[in-house]
Write a protein that holds these residues in place. Structure first.
Motif, mmCIF file in Angstrom:
data_model
loop_
_atom_site.group_PDB
_atom_site.id
_atom_site.type_symbol
_atom_site.label_atom_id
_atom_site.label_comp_id
_atom_site.label_asym_id
_atom_site.label_seq_id
_atom_site.Cartn_x
_atom_site.Cartn_y
_atom_site.Cartn_z
ATOM 1 N N THR A 122 -107.760 12.373 -23.856
ATOM 2 C CA THR A 122 -107.241 11.758 -22.635
ATOM 3 C C THR A 122 -108.375 11.359 -21.714
ATOM 4 O O THR A 122 -109.265 12.165 -21.434
ATOM 5 C CB THR A 122 -106.284 12.719 -21.907
ATOM 6 O OG1 THR A 122 -105.172 12.995 -22.768
ATOM 7 C CG2 THR A 122 -105.774 12.113 -20.602
ATOM 8 N N MET A 123 -108.354 10.102 -21.273
ATOM 9 C CA MET A 123 -109.225 9.599 -20.225
ATOM 10 C C MET A 123 -108.323 9.469 -19.005
ATOM 11 O O MET A 123 -107.505 8.542 -18.940
ATOM 12 C CB MET A 123 -109.825 8.237 -20.599
ATOM 13 C CG MET A 123 -111.032 8.307 -21.522
ATOM 14 S SD MET A 123 -110.775 8.910 -23.198
ATOM 15 C CE MET A 123 -109.905 7.629 -24.014
ATOM 16 N N GLU A 124 -108.430 10.421 -18.094
ATOM 17 C CA GLU A 124 -107.530 10.513 -16.943
ATOM 18 C C GLU A 124 -107.383 9.174 -16.225
ATOM 19 O O GLU A 124 -108.363 8.487 -15.973
ATOM 20 C CB GLU A 124 -108.018 11.581 -15.964
ATOM 21 C CG GLU A 124 -107.917 12.993 -16.499
ATOM 22 C CD GLU A 124 -106.508 13.426 -16.888
ATOM 23 O OE1 GLU A 124 -105.536 12.994 -16.243
ATOM 24 O OE2 GLU A 124 -106.380 14.191 -17.855
ATOM 25 N N GLY A 125 -106.133 8.833 -15.940
ATOM 26 C CA GLY A 125 -105.836 7.599 -15.234
ATOM 27 C C GLY A 125 -105.949 6.351 -16.086
ATOM 28 O O GLY A 125 -105.703 5.248 -15.605
ATOM 29 N N LEU B 67 -102.062 6.431 -31.974
ATOM 30 C CA LEU B 67 -101.061 6.362 -30.911
ATOM 31 C C LEU B 67 -101.818 6.268 -29.596
ATOM 32 O O LEU B 67 -102.874 6.892 -29.427
ATOM 33 C CB LEU B 67 -100.198 7.618 -30.891
ATOM 34 C CG LEU B 67 -99.302 7.877 -32.071
ATOM 35 C CD1 LEU B 67 -98.661 9.260 -31.957
ATOM 36 C CD2 LEU B 67 -98.220 6.807 -32.171
ATOM 37 N N ALA B 68 -101.268 5.510 -28.640
ATOM 38 C CA ALA B 68 -101.891 5.385 -27.326
ATOM 39 C C ALA B 68 -100.803 5.394 -26.251
ATOM 40 O O ALA B 68 -99.793 4.692 -26.372
ATOM 41 C CB ALA B 68 -102.684 4.099 -27.231
ATOM 42 N N GLN B 69 -101.035 6.184 -25.210
ATOM 43 C CA GLN B 69 -100.146 6.170 -24.044
ATOM 44 C C GLN B 69 -100.949 5.658 -22.864
ATOM 45 O O GLN B 69 -101.986 6.229 -22.501
ATOM 46 C CB GLN B 69 -99.608 7.564 -23.742
ATOM 47 C CG GLN B 69 -98.672 7.554 -22.536
ATOM 48 C CD GLN B 69 -98.078 8.919 -22.236
ATOM 49 O OE1 GLN B 69 -98.147 9.837 -23.050
ATOM 50 N NE2 GLN B 69 -97.495 9.044 -21.068
ATOM 51 N N ASP B 70 -100.494 4.573 -22.270
ATOM 52 C CA ASP B 70 -101.134 3.964 -21.112
ATOM 53 C C ASP B 70 -100.864 4.833 -19.883
ATOM 54 O O ASP B 70 -99.715 4.998 -19.495
ATOM 55 C CB ASP B 70 -100.592 2.550 -20.917
ATOM 56 C CG ASP B 70 -101.267 1.795 -19.786
ATOM 57 O OD1 ASP B 70 -102.039 2.396 -19.021
ATOM 58 O OD2 ASP B 70 -101.003 0.588 -19.674
#
Length: 124
Positions: free
Chosen positions: A97-100, A117-120
């Motif tokens: 995770t890269m915060e924000g 998988l990627a969550q924006d």
């Protein structure tokens, strides 16, 4: 059977030596338009001519040809990962995770092909 909820976008990720130069090349040669450069994480994205398909460029010192990785957007990466793991799908380490910005999780199909998988996280 796992059914994972995905977004209506797919990102094809490529490793390149110089994201800025590559983005210019894809713009000049194929008409792709820059979405953004995220210099702090070595990542750039371009809109392709196909709706819902984005080209992602990740910077690497020595990229290997043929290294594309389809990246599937999901609204809940933890639920998607849990559903796939429950079906025996193998993941490459922990979710990053890269915060924000984004959460990412690499997994493999039965033939060992890498998928992601990627969550924006930039949307609220």
């Amino acid at each position: 059977m796992a059914v994972v909820t995905l977004d209506d976008q797919i990102t094809i990720a490529l490793s390149v030596r110089d994201r800025h130069a590559s983005a210019e090349w894809y713009n000049r040669m194929l008409g792709f338009t820059l979405r953004h450069h995220l210099d702090e994480v070595g990542w750039s994205e371009l809109n392709t001519k196909t709706e819902g398909v984005v080209l992602g460029l990740g910077e690497q010192g020595e990229p290997q040809p043929g290294n594309s990785v389809p990246v599937f957007g999901t609204p809940d990466i933890h639920a998607a990962r849990a559903a796939l793991e429950a079906e025996g799908v193998s993941f490459d380490g922990e979710t990053q995770t890269m915060e924000g910005m984004v959460s990412l999780a690499t997994f493999y199909d039965p033939d060992g092909n890498a998928l992601m998988l990627a969550q924006d996280l930039s949307k609220g």
